[in-house]
Design an enzyme around this catalytic site. Structure first.
Site, PDB file in Angstrom:
ATOM      1  N   ASP A  37       0.844  -1.200   0.000  1.00 38.33           N
ATOM      2  CA  ASP A  37       0.000   0.000   0.000  1.00 38.33           C
ATOM      3  C   ASP A  37       0.879   1.250   0.000  1.00 38.33           C
ATOM      4  O   ASP A  37       0.379   2.373  -0.050  1.00 38.33           O
ATOM      5  CB  ASP A  37      -1.015  -0.010   1.153  1.00 38.33           C
ATOM      6  N   SER A  38       2.218   1.038  -0.022  1.00 30.52           N
ATOM      7  CA  SER A  38       3.129   2.153  -0.312  1.00 30.52           C
ATOM      8  C   SER A  38       2.830   2.705  -1.695  1.00 30.52           C
ATOM      9  O   SER A  38       3.329   3.781  -2.052  1.00 30.52           O
ATOM     10  CB  SER A  38       4.589   1.687  -0.224  1.00 30.52           C
TER      11      SER A  38
ATOM     12  N   ASP B 160      -0.975  -6.039  -0.123  1.00 26.87           N
ATOM     13  CA  ASP B 160      -1.328  -5.454   1.170  1.00 26.87           C
ATOM     14  C   ASP B 160      -2.835  -5.306   1.318  1.00 26.87           C
ATOM     15  O   ASP B 160      -3.520  -4.867   0.385  1.00 26.87           O
ATOM     16  CB  ASP B 160      -0.719  -4.050   1.280  1.00 26.87           C
TER      17      ASP B 160
ATOM     18  N   LYS C 248      -0.833  -9.355   2.912  1.00 24.29           N
ATOM     19  CA  LYS C 248      -0.059  -8.870   4.063  1.00 24.29           C
ATOM     20  C   LYS C 248      -0.926  -7.911   4.866  1.00 24.29           C
ATOM     21  O   LYS C 248      -1.722  -7.158   4.277  1.00 24.29           O
ATOM     22  CB  LYS C 248       1.217  -8.151   3.591  1.00 24.29           C
TER      23      LYS C 248
ATOM     24  N   GLU D 122      -0.824  -5.354   8.681  1.00 25.05           N
ATOM     25  CA  GLU D 122       0.050  -4.752   9.689  1.00 25.05           C
ATOM     26  C   GLU D 122      -0.464  -5.020  11.100  1.00 25.05           C
ATOM     27  O   GLU D 122      -1.678  -4.938  11.346  1.00 25.05           O
ATOM     28  CB  GLU D 122       0.140  -3.230   9.456  1.00 25.05           C
TER      29      GLU D 122
ATOM     30  N   GLU E  24       9.898  -3.883  10.201  1.00 26.49           N
ATOM     31  CA  GLU E  24      10.241  -2.570   9.637  1.00 26.49           C
ATOM     32  C   GLU E  24      10.800  -1.645  10.715  1.00 26.49           C
ATOM     33  O   GLU E  24      10.202  -1.477  11.791  1.00 26.49           O
ATOM     34  CB  GLU E  24       9.001  -1.926   8.976  1.00 26.49           C
TER      35      GLU E  24
HETATM   36  O1  KIV Z   1       3.651  -1.062   1.611  1.00 29.35           O
HETATM   37  C1  KIV Z   1       4.823  -1.454   1.524  1.00 29.35           C
HETATM   38  O2  KIV Z   1       5.527  -1.210   0.544  1.00 29.35           O
HETATM   39  C2  KIV Z   1       5.365  -2.212   2.639  1.00 29.35           C
HETATM   40  C3  KIV Z   1       6.839  -2.455   2.631  1.00 29.35           C
HETATM   41  C4  KIV Z   1       7.539  -1.226   3.045  1.00 29.35           C
HETATM   42  C5  KIV Z   1       7.202  -3.612   3.469  1.00 29.35           C
HETATM   43  O3  KIV Z   1       4.661  -2.571   3.511  1.00 29.35           O
END
Ligand code: KIV
Length: 291
Positions: A70-71, A109, A139, A141, A208
């Protein structure tokens, strides 16, 4: 695909054929491949990807796991943080990354607000990513607080990568992006979080922005691989945001980033050269014209 038709990066004679990176596997990476890499003590790379074209480049380079992070919010969609990213956006970006690749395990994510309400909400949205985008894993968090959601997803057949330490979706609660796990209590909490996501069934865990010594201790205590970002050299795997790694990001990048190229300047130069030739009348030339 046989070994001789693999790109150069994958033909290393020093790496065994079953290596996650540099091996000769001619199918998509699975979470079982990731588990056996930990048993062999193999270190492996992961990159983010947000579109089919770039993902295809990384797939051809042999990167075995790609994260549709989600970056994308900050690195692809122009937001300041990851918080505004929606499920619909993640489904669209993830489907593109799946279409652009043949061998990488694609992890997507779950964005902010798509799993915090309840494990059932997490399962509903993870199911969308598997069915509509075709990813192989999701993924999310959080450590102990997400264990129930991870457990339900894993029971339902959804492979889960956990993400602890600095969790960027909590930027407003954290007041920025501070290093996590400093001090005894925070270090103990990080270890508890790591053990909780492993017990819940996660197949890997991102660490992280945590001190390198603590990340190495967590890595040694877990049977599942740790994927470090700003977590030192003691992790099983390393992930970078591709736009940081390739020098596309403008402005300051975090201290833990290594830039392996300067794509921003290469692309800027190409755009300026095009602009000059159009303005000066030398493009298009005869060879670019139909008669
Ligand atoms: O969203 C993302 O790119 C991430 C990485 C920084 C691990 O969660």
């Amino acid at each position: 695909m046989n070994a001789s038709s693999l790109p150069p990066a994958q033909q290393s004679s020093e790496r065994p054929a079953n290596s996650l990176y540099g091996g000769t596997r001619n199918r998509r990476t699975t979470v079982r491949d990731v588990a056996t890499a930990k048993q062999r003590g193999e270190r492996w790379p992961m990159l983010t990807a947000y579109d089919a074209l770039t993902a295809g480049v990384f797939d051809e380079a042999g990167i075995p796991v790609l994260l549709v992070g989600d970056s994308a919010g900050n690195c692809h969609l122009g937001y300041d943080t990851t918080v505004p990213v929606t499920m619909d956006q993640m489904v669209m970006l993830s489907a593109a990354v799946v279409r652009g690749t043949e061998r990488a395990l694609i992890v997507a994510d779950l964005p902010f607000g798509s799993y915090q309400e309840s494990p059932a909400q997490a399962l509903h949205n993870a199911t969308r990513l598997l069915k509509e985008a075709g990813v192989g894993a999701v993924k999310l968090e959080g450590g102990e607080r997400t264990a129930a959601a991870i457990e339900l997803l894993v029971q339902a057949g959804v492979p889960v990568m956990a993400h602890i330490g600095l969790t960027p979706q909590s930027v407003h609660a954290l007041g920025g992006y501070p290093v996590q796990g400093r001090g005894d209590e925070a270090a103990h909490q990080l270890m508890r979080d790591a053990k909780a996501v492993q017990a819940a069934g996660a197949f890997a865990v991102v660490l992280e922005a945590v001190p390198a010594e603590l990340a190495a201790q967590v890595t040694a205590s877990l049977a599942i691989p740790t994927v470090g970002i700003g977590a030192g050299a003691g992790c099983d795997a390393q992930v970078l945001v591709w736009t940081d790694m390739a020098g596309m990001t403008s402005g300051r990048v975090p201290r833990f980033v290594k830039q392996y190229a300067n794509l921003r300047s290469v692309l800027g130069d190409a755009a300026r050269a095009f602009g000059e030739e159009v303005a000066g009348g030398s493009f298009p030339g005869e060879e670019h014209s139909f008669h």
